[in-house]
Design a protein around this motif. Structure first.
Motif, PDB file in Angstrom:
ATOM      1  N   ASP A 352       0.916  -1.205  -0.032  1.00 51.28           N
ATOM      2  CA  ASP A 352       0.067   0.018   0.047  1.00 51.28           C
ATOM      3  C   ASP A 352       0.791   1.135  -0.036  1.00 51.28           C
ATOM      4  OD1 ASP A 352      -2.405  -1.543  -0.100  1.00 51.28           O
ATOM      5  OD2 ASP A 352      -2.255  -1.536   2.375  1.00 51.28           O
ATOM      6  N   LYS A 353       2.000   1.040   0.390  1.00 50.22           N
ATOM      7  CA  LYS A 353       2.935   2.278   0.512  1.00 50.22           C
ATOM      8  C   LYS A 353       4.018   2.594  -0.714  1.00 50.22           C
ATOM      9  CE  LYS A 353       4.290   0.837   4.290  1.00 50.22           C
ATOM     10  NZ  LYS A 353       4.844   0.683   5.790  1.00 50.22           N
ATOM     11  N   ILE A 354       4.096   1.790  -1.639  1.00 49.81           N
ATOM     12  CA  ILE A 354       4.909   1.818  -2.701  1.00 49.81           C
ATOM     13  C   ILE A 354       4.635   2.934  -3.808  1.00 49.81           C
ATOM     14  CG2 ILE A 354       5.985   0.588  -4.793  1.00 49.81           C
ATOM     15  CD1 ILE A 354       5.583  -1.918  -3.171  1.00 49.81           C
ATOM     16  N   LYS A 355       5.542   3.950  -4.106  1.00 46.52           N
ATOM     17  CA  LYS A 355       5.150   4.910  -5.035  1.00 46.52           C
ATOM     18  C   LYS A 355       5.228   3.986  -6.499  1.00 46.52           C
ATOM     19  CE  LYS A 355       6.838   8.587  -1.786  1.00 46.52           C
ATOM     20  NZ  LYS A 355       7.410   7.593  -0.907  1.00 46.52           N
ATOM     21  N   PRO A 356       4.215   4.214  -7.166  1.00 45.96           N
ATOM     22  CA  PRO A 356       4.548   3.469  -8.675  1.00 45.96           C
ATOM     23  C   PRO A 356       5.517   4.538  -9.595  1.00 45.96           C
ATOM     24  CG  PRO A 356       2.114   4.876  -8.080  1.00 45.96           C
ATOM     25  CD  PRO A 356       2.829   4.739  -6.977  1.00 45.96           C
ATOM     26  N   THR A 357       5.979   3.707 -10.460  1.00 46.31           N
ATOM     27  CA  THR A 357       6.855   4.331 -11.579  1.00 46.31           C
ATOM     28  C   THR A 357       6.235   4.328 -12.992  1.00 46.31           C
ATOM     29  OG1 THR A 357       8.241   2.446 -11.425  1.00 46.31           O
ATOM     30  CG2 THR A 357       9.037   4.017 -10.014  1.00 46.31           C
ATOM     31  N   ALA A 358       6.794   4.925 -13.916  1.00 47.17           N
ATOM     32  CA  ALA A 358       6.285   4.812 -15.223  1.00 47.17           C
ATOM     33  C   ALA A 358       6.448   3.572 -15.745  1.00 47.17           C
ATOM     34  CB  ALA A 358       6.962   5.989 -15.907  1.00 47.17           C
ATOM     35  N   ALA A 359       8.018   3.097 -15.674  1.00 47.22           N
ATOM     36  CA  ALA A 359       8.315   1.926 -16.177  1.00 47.22           C
ATOM     37  C   ALA A 359       8.443   0.769 -15.122  1.00 47.22           C
ATOM     38  CB  ALA A 359       9.463   1.947 -17.043  1.00 47.22           C
ATOM     39  N   SER A 360       8.328  -0.298 -15.609  1.00 46.00           N
ATOM     40  CA  SER A 360       8.505  -1.426 -14.648  1.00 46.00           C
ATOM     41  C   SER A 360       9.950  -2.385 -14.726  1.00 46.00           C
ATOM     42  CB  SER A 360       7.614  -2.470 -14.672  1.00 46.00           C
ATOM     43  OG  SER A 360       7.474  -3.485 -13.677  1.00 46.00           O
ATOM     44  N   THR A 361      10.385  -2.848 -13.706  1.00 52.81           N
ATOM     45  CA  THR A 361      11.647  -3.842 -13.747  1.00 52.81           C
ATOM     46  C   THR A 361      11.221  -5.264 -13.502  1.00 52.81           C
ATOM     47  OG1 THR A 361      12.199  -3.233 -11.460  1.00 52.81           O
ATOM     48  CG2 THR A 361      13.205  -1.855 -13.374  1.00 52.81           C
ATOM     49  N   PHE A 362       9.922  -5.417 -13.372  1.00 52.28           N
ATOM     50  CA  PHE A 362       9.482  -6.784 -12.855  1.00 52.28           C
ATOM     51  C   PHE A 362       8.507  -7.410 -13.939  1.00 52.28           C
ATOM     52  CE2 PHE A 362       5.848  -8.254 -10.303  1.00 52.28           C
ATOM     53  CZ  PHE A 362       6.416  -9.465  -9.765  1.00 52.28           C
ATOM     54  N   ASP A 363       8.497  -8.639 -14.061  1.00 54.38           N
ATOM     55  CA  ASP A 363       7.688  -9.615 -15.017  1.00 54.38           C
ATOM     56  C   ASP A 363       6.476 -10.165 -13.916  1.00 54.38           C
ATOM     57  OD1 ASP A 363       6.555 -11.145 -16.533  1.00 54.38           O
ATOM     58  OD2 ASP A 363       8.335 -12.007 -17.245  1.00 54.38           O
ATOM     59  N   PHE A 364       5.323  -9.306 -14.000  1.00 57.13           N
ATOM     60  CA  PHE A 364       4.496 -10.059 -13.260  1.00 57.13           C
ATOM     61  C   PHE A 364       3.811 -11.259 -13.761  1.00 57.13           C
ATOM     62  CE2 PHE A 364      -0.078 -10.318 -12.634  1.00 57.13           C
ATOM     63  CZ  PHE A 364       0.089 -10.374 -10.965  1.00 57.13           C
ATOM     64  N   LYS A 365       3.449 -11.133 -15.067  1.00 59.23           N
ATOM     65  CA  LYS A 365       2.990 -12.402 -15.629  1.00 59.23           C
ATOM     66  C   LYS A 365       3.737 -13.760 -15.478  1.00 59.23           C
ATOM     67  CE  LYS A 365      -0.584 -11.437 -18.497  1.00 59.23           C
ATOM     68  NZ  LYS A 365      -1.451 -10.366 -17.283  1.00 59.23           N
ATOM     69  N   ALA A 366       5.254 -13.380 -15.454  1.00 62.10           N
ATOM     70  CA  ALA A 366       5.725 -14.742 -15.177  1.00 62.10           C
ATOM     71  C   ALA A 366       5.558 -15.245 -13.626  1.00 62.10           C
ATOM     72  CB  ALA A 366       7.327 -14.358 -15.197  1.00 62.10           C
ATOM     73  N   LEU A 367       5.764 -14.385 -12.956  1.00 59.45           N
ATOM     74  CA  LEU A 367       5.498 -14.805 -11.336  1.00 59.45           C
ATOM     75  C   LEU A 367       4.019 -15.302 -11.287  1.00 59.45           C
ATOM     76  CD1 LEU A 367       6.333 -14.630  -8.360  1.00 59.45           C
ATOM     77  CD2 LEU A 367       4.945 -12.758  -8.182  1.00 59.45           C
ATOM     78  N   GLN A 368       2.997 -14.674 -11.733  1.00 59.79           N
ATOM     79  CA  GLN A 368       1.605 -15.185 -11.799  1.00 59.79           C
ATOM     80  C   GLN A 368       1.669 -16.736 -12.278  1.00 59.79           C
ATOM     81  OE1 GLN A 368      -1.544 -13.614 -14.161  1.00 59.79           O
ATOM     82  NE2 GLN A 368      -2.765 -13.348 -12.577  1.00 59.79           N
ATOM     83  N   GLN A 369       2.212 -16.926 -13.438  1.00 57.77           N
ATOM     84  CA  GLN A 369       1.936 -18.307 -14.016  1.00 57.77           C
ATOM     85  C   GLN A 369       2.725 -19.474 -13.107  1.00 57.77           C
ATOM     86  OE1 GLN A 369       0.340 -19.028 -16.809  1.00 57.77           O
ATOM     87  NE2 GLN A 369       0.586 -20.998 -16.092  1.00 57.77           N
ATOM     88  N   LYS A 370       3.747 -18.807 -12.517  1.00 55.48           N
ATOM     89  CA  LYS A 370       4.578 -19.947 -11.585  1.00 55.48           C
ATOM     90  C   LYS A 370       3.777 -20.186 -10.476  1.00 55.48           C
ATOM     91  CE  LYS A 370       9.366 -18.212 -12.352  1.00 55.48           C
ATOM     92  NZ  LYS A 370      10.467 -17.466 -11.677  1.00 55.48           N
ATOM     93  N   CYS A 371       3.026 -19.226  -9.971  1.00 59.16           N
ATOM     94  CA  CYS A 371       2.168 -19.640  -8.936  1.00 59.16           C
ATOM     95  C   CYS A 371       1.013 -20.571  -9.338  1.00 59.16           C
ATOM     96  CB  CYS A 371       1.385 -18.400  -8.197  1.00 59.16           C
ATOM     97  SG  CYS A 371       2.600 -17.290  -7.575  1.00 59.16           S
ATOM     98  N   TYR A 372       0.487 -20.323 -10.352  1.00 58.76           N
ATOM     99  CA  TYR A 372      -0.580 -21.230 -10.812  1.00 58.76           C
ATOM    100  C   TYR A 372      -0.185 -22.648 -11.326  1.00 58.76           C
ATOM    101  CZ  TYR A 372      -4.419 -17.844 -10.929  1.00 58.76           C
ATOM    102  OH  TYR A 372      -5.401 -17.107 -10.258  1.00 58.76           O
ATOM    103  N   ASP A 373       1.195 -22.563 -11.855  1.00 59.23           N
ATOM    104  CA  ASP A 373       1.801 -23.831 -12.187  1.00 59.23           C
ATOM    105  C   ASP A 373       1.985 -24.710 -10.952  1.00 59.23           C
ATOM    106  OD1 ASP A 373       1.836 -23.085 -14.596  1.00 59.23           O
ATOM    107  OD2 ASP A 373       3.966 -22.699 -14.927  1.00 59.23           O
ATOM    108  N   ALA A 374       2.353 -24.065  -9.941  1.00 59.36           N
ATOM    109  CA  ALA A 374       2.748 -24.914  -8.503  1.00 59.36           C
ATOM    110  C   ALA A 374       1.255 -25.463  -8.070  1.00 59.36           C
ATOM    111  CB  ALA A 374       3.244 -23.783  -7.588  1.00 59.36           C
ATOM    112  N   MET A 375       0.485 -24.828  -8.025  1.00 56.84           N
ATOM    113  CA  MET A 375      -0.877 -25.266  -7.455  1.00 56.84           C
ATOM    114  C   MET A 375      -1.439 -26.273  -8.301  1.00 56.84           C
ATOM    115  SD  MET A 375      -1.649 -24.141  -4.565  1.00 56.84           S
ATOM    116  CE  MET A 375      -3.124 -24.568  -4.216  1.00 56.84           C
ATOM    117  N   ASN A 376      -1.197 -26.262  -9.832  1.00 52.37           N
ATOM    118  CA  ASN A 376      -1.845 -27.202 -10.572  1.00 52.37           C
ATOM    119  C   ASN A 376      -1.039 -28.342 -10.503  1.00 52.37           C
ATOM    120  OD1 ASN A 376      -3.763 -25.270 -11.540  1.00 52.37           O
ATOM    121  ND2 ASN A 376      -2.731 -24.702 -13.008  1.00 52.37           N
ATOM    122  N   ASP A 377       0.098 -28.308  -9.975  1.00 54.12           N
ATOM    123  CA  ASP A 377       1.031 -29.715 -10.045  1.00 54.12           C
ATOM    124  C   ASP A 377       0.635 -30.286  -8.533  1.00 54.12           C
ATOM    125  OD1 ASP A 377       2.740 -31.496 -10.167  1.00 54.12           O
ATOM    126  OD2 ASP A 377       4.361 -30.442  -9.662  1.00 54.12           O
TER     127      ASP A 377
END
Length: 488
Positions: A352-377
Motif C-alpha cells: 500500500d505504500k509503494i510509489k508507482p513508477t512509469a516503467a517496470s523492472t518486474f515481470d508480473f505475468k511470469a510470477l503469476q504463471q509460476k504460482c498457478y503452475d505450482a498449485m496445478n501440480d
RNA sequence: GGUCGCGUGGCCGAGCGGUUAGGCAGAGGUCUGCAAAACCUUGUACAGCAGUUCAAAUCUGCUCGCGACCUCCA
C-alpha cells in the motif's frame, strides 16, 4: 487463464489431469472426525489440507459441493467387533448421555476449525442422522450377495467380493497377501472370512446407542456411514474422496467394496490421501499419546512446546509442506514459520505504500504463471510459498526504491497476494486492526511526530524512551528513510 | 513377518536426468544517532557403495537407517 490441474490419485499411484465428471460441478467428500474426544493437531492437518484444496477448486471457478461427515456413532473400542462403542464408554466415564459427548466435541471441533480459518463444508452430515440410509445400503448389499447375516450382525463377504472385484486395489495388495498377513483375532467365529467386516452390528441390551433394523437392534459398522452419506449427497460416482493416509488400507478399501457392491459402480474417480503429522519423527496419534490439542499449541501449555503459536502461523507452517509428505513438528521449525509468516504479512501491507513508477523492472505475468503452475501440480503449496517470497523481495525492494513497479504492477500484485495468500492458502492477518484502529492510528501519528521532533533536536533520550515504552506495549517502531512506521 | 514409503546444507522443506527452490538461523556489507526492519553478497546439501548415461540428488541394484499400514486413529 486456463488451468490444467493435476491431482495425484491413490488409485493409480500417479498424477492425473483433473477432469470433473460434470463440470463445473465438483463433488468432494472428506472423512471427518469421530467426535468422542478433542481433535488433535494431526486431525487438523488433514482438514486444513483439504480446506486448501477446496479453496483452490473454488478459486479455479468450480462449483464444489464439499461434504465432510461427523462420525457420532458406530466406532468400537478395541479391535474386536464387540463391546461398548466409543461414545457409550466415554459417556459412562463422564456421566453424560452419548449425544452430550457428541455435542460437546462437535462444537469444540468447529471452534478449532474456525480458529484455523477453514471454510465450513457445504454439508456436514452425521452418522446418527443417516441410520435409515445405512440400513438400506446394508440390505442392498445382502441382496446382491456380498454380505451375510450372522447372529444379528451383518458382515461383508470380502472373499466373495474379490472374485469379481479387486478388493485391495487402493493399497495395491492382493487378497492372498492380505489374508496371509491378517492377524488372528479372538471372537471371530461369527465371520466366514478373516477379512470380513461388519456393516451392521448387533447391540447388547446395555448399549445406549442402538436402532431397530431388519436384523434386530444394533448400530452401523464404521465404514458404511461414509458410503451411505457420500452416495446420498454426491451420487453413486463422484469426483474426489479424501482423508488421512491411515484410512486408506481399511476404511477406504472397505468403502469402495461396499459402494461397488451396493451401487454396481466404482464410487470415486480421484482418491486423495494426506500424510501424517509426526512429533520427533513419530506419528502423532490418539493411541501414542503424543498429540497436542490445538488449544495447547496456541497457548504453549504443553511439555513439548516452548511457547504458544498463533493459529495462522501454524497453518502457514503446514502450507510450507506438501500435503502428501509427512510433516515433522518441532519448536524450531514452527518458530521459523512464524517469522516467515510475519514477513509475508508485512510485505502485503507494504504494497500500500509503494510509489508507482512509469516503467517496470518486474515481470508480473511470469510470477503469476509460476504460482498457478505450482498449485496445478497437485496443490504444491511449498513451491507456491517460495514464489510468494519472490514477490515479497520485489515488494520490499520497490519500497526501497531498488525495483520499479508501475501502478498496474502494484495493483496486480495486490490481487495476486490476496488470491493466493488469503483465498487459496486460507491465511489471514491476525494483527490486522480492530475497531479502534482509527483512534490508535491518530495517537500513533502524534507520538511519532513528537519522536521525530526529538530526534531532529538530537534528543535521543526522549526518542528512545518513546520507542522503549511502545515496545513494552508490543508496538515496534521502525525508522525508515521517509520517517518511522509502527506495527505490532 | 508381509506390503508400501522415506533418508536433501545448522533446522524445516521443494525438486526427481543438465540451469538459484523457498523459509528460519549464521557470516559479511548498505542504510541508521543507536536499534529494528529492509535490501545486497555469502553456504564445497542431496545416507553409503556399485552401475546406466555425454550428464544423477533425480534412473537401476545392493547395503545401512527411519517410518507407515496390516489393529481404533486424519
Amino acid at each position: 487463464m486456463t488451468q490444467q490441474l493435476h491431482i495425484y490419485n491413490t488409485l493409480s499411484r500417479e498424477k492425473e489431469i483433473f477432469t470433473p465428471l460434470n463440470p463445473p460441478l465438483v463433488g468432494l467428500y472428506v472423512c471427518g472426525p469421530t467426535v468422542y474426544s478433542d481433535v488433535h493437531l494431526g486431525n487438523c492437518r488433514t482438514f486444513i489440507s483439504f480446506d486448501m484444496i477446496y479453496r483452490y477448486l473454488l478459486h479455479c471457478g468450480y462449483k464444489v459441493r464439499y461434504v465432510r461427515n461427523i462420525t457420532d456413532a458406530g466406532h468400537l473400542e478395541g479391535d474386536r467387533d464387540e463391546g461398548d462403542d466409543k461414545f457409550t464408554k466415554k459417556a459412562k466415564l463422564e456421566q453424560l448421555e452419548p449425544m452430550e459427548i457428541v455435542q460437546k466435541y462437535t462444537l469444540g471441533f468447529r471452534d478449532v476449525m474456525r480458529e484455523f480459518n477453514t471454510l465450513p463444508p457445504s454439508i456436514e452430515p452425521t452418522a446418527t442422522g443417516h441410520i435409515c440410509e445405512q440400513i438400506e445400503m446394508t440390505r442392498k448389499i445382502i441382496d446382491s450377495g456380498y454380505a451375510y447375516v450372522s447372529n444379528g450382525t451383518v458382515y461383508f463377504d470380502v472373499e466373495n467380493y474379490n472374485k469379481k472385484f479387486a478388493y485391495g486395489q487402493l493399497t495395491n495388495r492382493k487378497l492372498e497377501d492380505l489374508l496371509e498377513n491378517t492377524r488372528e483375532l479372538d471372537g471371530q467365529d461369527e465371520k466366514k472370512g478373516r477379512l470380513d467386516f461388519a456393516l451392521w452390528i448387533k447391540a447388547k441390551p446395555e448399549h445406549l446407542m442402538q436402532w431397530p433394523s431388519p436384523w434386530g437392534w444394533g448400530f452401523p459398522g464404521w465404514h458404511i456411514e461414509c458410503s451411505a452419506m457420500s452416495s446420498k449427497y454426491l451420487g453413486n460416482t463422484f469426483d474426489i474422496h479424501g482423508g488421512g493416509m491411515d484410512l486408506q488400507a481399511t476404511h477406504h478399501t472397505n468403502e469402495i467394496a461396499q459402494s461397488q457392491a451396493c451401487n454396481h459402480t466404482a464410487p470415486v474417480k480421484y482418491w486423495m490421501h494426506t500424510n501424517m503429522l509426526t512429533v520427533n519423527g513419530v506419528r502423532m496419534s490418539k493411541s501414542a499419546g503424543n498429540g497436542f490439542l490445538p488449544g495447547e499449541l496456541f497457548t504453549g501449555n504443553h511439555p513439548l512446546l516452548e511457547k504458544g503459536y498463533e493459529p495462522m502461523a501454524v497453518r502457514f507452517f503446514m502450507m510450507q509442506t506438501h500435503y502428501r509428505s509427512t510433516l515433522d513438528f518441532s519448536n524450531e521449525a514452527l518458530q521459523a514459520s512464524e517469522k516467515g509468516f510475519a514477513r509475508l504479512m508485512a510485505a502485503i501491507k507494504t504494497l500500500d505504500k509503494i510509489k508507482p513508477t512509469a516503467a517496470s523492472t518486474f515481470d508480473f505475468k511470469a510470477l503469476q504463471q509460476k504460482c498457478y503452475d505450482a498449485m496445478n501440480d497437485d496443490f504444491n503449496t511449498p513451491v507456491l510459498v517460495a514464489h510468494l517470497f519472490d514477490a515479497v523481495r520485489v515488494i520490499n525492494s520497490a519500497n526501497d526504491g531498488k525495483e520499479n513497479l508501475t501502478a498496474q504492477d502494484i495493483d496486480s500484485l495486490k490481487t495476486l497476494m490476496h488470491h493466493f495468500v488469503f483465498d487459496v492458502l486460507g491465511l489471514k492477518d491476525e494483527n490486522a486492526g480492530g475497531q479502534n484502529t482509527a483512534l490508535l492510528d491518530g495517537v500513533m501519528k502524534m507520538i511519532l511526530e513528537i519522536r521525530a521532533e526529538a530526534k531532529a533536536k538530537k534528543d535521543f533520550a526522549t526518542s528512545d524512551k518513546l520507542r522503549d515504552a511502545l515496545a513494552a506495549l508490543g508496538i515496534t517502531i521502525k525508522d525508515g528513510k521517509d520517517g518511522a512506521v509502527w506495527g505490532n
